[in-house]
Design an enzyme around this catalytic site. Structure first.
Site, PDB file in Angstrom:
ATOM      1  N   ASP A   1      -0.009   5.938   2.169  1.00 35.08           N
ATOM      2  CA  ASP A   1       0.491   5.206   3.154  1.00 35.08           C
ATOM      3  C   ASP A   1       0.607   3.634   2.648  1.00 35.08           C
ATOM      4  O   ASP A   1       0.263   3.210   1.472  1.00 35.08           O
ATOM      5  CB  ASP A   1      -0.958   5.130   4.091  1.00 35.08           C
ATOM      6  CG  ASP A   1      -1.961   4.635   3.477  1.00 35.08           C
ATOM      7  OD1 ASP A   1      -2.450   5.166   2.662  1.00 35.08           O
ATOM      8  OD2 ASP A   1      -2.600   3.649   4.338  1.00 35.08           O
ATOM      9  N   GLU A   2       1.412   3.002   3.486  1.00 28.85           N
ATOM     10  CA  GLU A   2       1.616   1.563   3.333  1.00 28.85           C
ATOM     11  C   GLU A   2       1.785   1.139   1.982  1.00 28.85           C
ATOM     12  O   GLU A   2       1.510   0.175   1.574  1.00 28.85           O
ATOM     13  CB  GLU A   2       0.351   1.005   4.194  1.00 28.85           C
ATOM     14  CG  GLU A   2       0.502   1.273   5.442  1.00 28.85           C
ATOM     15  CD  GLU A   2      -0.849   0.551   6.103  1.00 28.85           C
ATOM     16  OE1 GLU A   2      -0.612  -0.055   7.165  1.00 28.85           O
ATOM     17  OE2 GLU A   2      -1.860   0.690   5.627  1.00 28.85           O
ATOM     18  N   ALA A   3       2.883   1.938   1.276  1.00 30.70           N
ATOM     19  CA  ALA A   3       2.803   1.555  -0.135  1.00 30.70           C
ATOM     20  C   ALA A   3       4.242   0.278  -0.197  1.00 30.70           C
ATOM     21  O   ALA A   3       5.065   0.762  -0.435  1.00 30.70           O
ATOM     22  CB  ALA A   3       3.341   2.943  -1.183  1.00 30.70           C
TER      23      ALA A   3
END
Ligand code: TNX
Length: 482
Positions: free
Chosen positions: A293-295
């Protein structure tokens, strides 16, 4: 007027109630089938009843004449998790085809039990779950929670027939699992937490103990190592892993999206192999969660390259992969599970489902247990809005993502992120009463569920939580018994 359902949460698929209860006394015994699993489930039930009543409640394996019996009902079509409970003035019988079903049947008995009257309400129950995956997640990275706290979390959620506990074991603020081949991960990466406290980590021995504790409650531990973003703690330990030139120091704030592993480098490849190898060896469950997530500091190409390399490592260690919805940008096989969370980008989950991956649904607007109950609530965040009890209850997993129907949904999971959550009373306050609501969303057939009925049943649980010494949010949507 129908009689209200007894306070069983999640509501069973079929339940009829009414009639004289079974009243326990000093001679009441539990008679399980003589096999080890039935005896263990019976012992767990007896221990709860003893603690609540002070009665001796002996367990007598093979005693079919005991007032409370726990045993197999082979071939009754109840499956791996289904059960029946029949209670009346003469006694209580729990039957299932498999041990998990016996455990769930005894949770139902615990909820039919009134410790003050020492009585089990009369009922006839036949119950099977709607979804196979009924999860709760605890983030032990932002603030560290050790084995005793995690076991208490397991106690609370397994009372509601939750069968997956997902542990978020790494993030920017902390690396929380001992990895023998990578000692700096815990020496440096576990040294702090949000706000700068002492942090901590689970030794491999403690992790194994948690896995065993969970298994006795028919809970599978799904461990998560979040990659390639949310990795500042690992980067502080091994700076060569970094994709950016960010400072390789431990982080104690609450920003997201600034850290990234360097895709394609030899250092990153070796790191992923070391961590996944040890995690897979420690974890008997089928699944490893690799985050994803949220890279936000990983380029699109690097993200694809990272996942192309990481996915076969998980498979190579005999595990199925789970990832947050962004992982659907990678090419996943049908064995993968994708965890939907962010309503602002539903297309990821829809893409995963069309590629044949199963979905675990965790819509932040309904099941993020770190969301505040109301705007002035002292704990929690509000980026997905406030989540009161009814929000956690009144939604359906089969219709939550456009273009995804029930056949793609393996189940539901409620995550508790801990940026603002520091103590176990904080955890309990965010969990109770919302977690039981989500458990019912995951277990009970959609057509059987209704907010007014749930509200009527959950009110009796406040007293149970008090007896357990658990703190809970006194939601104004419920007329609490206590
Ligand atoms: C988003 S949900 C995150 C977490 C935060 C959470 C806070 C997800 C996969 N990522 O890193 O802790 O919001 O609500």
């Amino acid at each position: 007027m129908t009689t209200p359902n007894p306070p069983v949460v999640p509501l069973p698929a079929e339940i009829e109630s009414g009639g004289a209860p079974f009243v326990l006394d000093g001679s009441t015994a539990v008679g399980p089938d003589p096999d080890a699993e039935s005896v263990r489930v019976a012992e767990q039930l007896a221990a709860h009843v003893r603690a609540a009543t002070g009665l001796p409640v002996p367990v007598r394996p093979g005693d079919t004449g005991a007032a409370i019996t726990v045993g197999r009902a082979d071939g009754s079509g109840l499956g791996a998790e289904g059960y029946t409970v029949v209670s009346d003035a003469a006694g209580v019988a729990v039957r299932a085809d498999a041990p998990a079903g016996l455990f769930y049947g005894t949770q139902t008995v615990r909820q039919l039990f009134d410790p003050h009257e020492r009585a089990v309400a009369a009922a006839r129950v036949r119950d099977v779950p709607r979804f196979a995956w009924r999860g709760a997640m605890l983030d032990v990275a932002r603030h560290f929670f050790g084995a005793a706290d995690i076991e208490r979390f397991i106690d609370l959620v397994s009372f509601y027939k939750i069968n997956v506990v997902h542990l978020h074991l790494s993030d920017d603020q902390g690396w929380r699992l001992e990895v023998f081949r990578r000692p700096e991960l815990t020496r440096v990466g576990a040294s702090t937490q949000v706000g700068g406290g002492a942090g901590g980590y689970l030794s491999q021995e403690a992790y194994r103990e948690i896995v065993a504790y969970a298994a006795q409650r028919f809970v599978t531990i799904v461990p998560e190592i979040d990659m390639p973003g949310h990795t500042q703690a690992a980067i502080a330990a091994y700076p060569e892993l970094s994709a950016t030139r960010a400072e390789a120091t431990p982080y104690t704030g609450t920003d997201v999206g600034f850290s990234s592993l360097r895709a394609g480098s030899a250092a990153t490849t070796a790191f992923v192999e070391d961590v996944v190898a040890e995690l897979a060896a420690l974890t008997p469950g089928d699944y490893l969660h690799i985050g994803g997530d949220e890279a936000l500091s990983t380029t699109e190409d690097d993200y694809a390259a990272f996942m192309r390399a990481a996915l076969p490592v998980v498979a190579g260690h005999g595990k199925r992969v789970v990832g947050w919805q962004e992982i659907a940008r990678a090419d996943l096989g049908p064995e993968a599970l994708v965890q939907y969370w962010d309503h602002r980008v539903p297309q990821h989950a829809a893409r995963a489902a069309s590629a044949g991956a199963g979905l675990v649904v965790s819509p932040a607007t309904n099941v993020y247990l770190d969301m505040k109950y109301h705007p002035d609530f002292p704990l929690g965040q509000d980026w997905a809005g406030c989540v009161e009890l009814r929000d956690a209850y009144d939604w359906d997993p089969a219709t939550v993502v456009d273009g995804v129907d029930e056949t793609s949904v393996v189940g539901v999971e409620a995550p508790l992120w801990t940026e603002t959550i520091v103590t176990m009373p904080d955890v309990e306050t965010m969990l109770l009463p919302r977690m039981p609501a989500v458990a019912e969303v995951g277990w009970t057939p959609a057509a059987r569920r209704g907010w007014d009925d749930f509200r009527g049943r959950i009110r009796a649980h406040g007293r149970t939580w008090q007896a357990m010494g658990a703190t809970f949010h006194r939601s104004p949507q419920v007329d609490w018994d206590t």
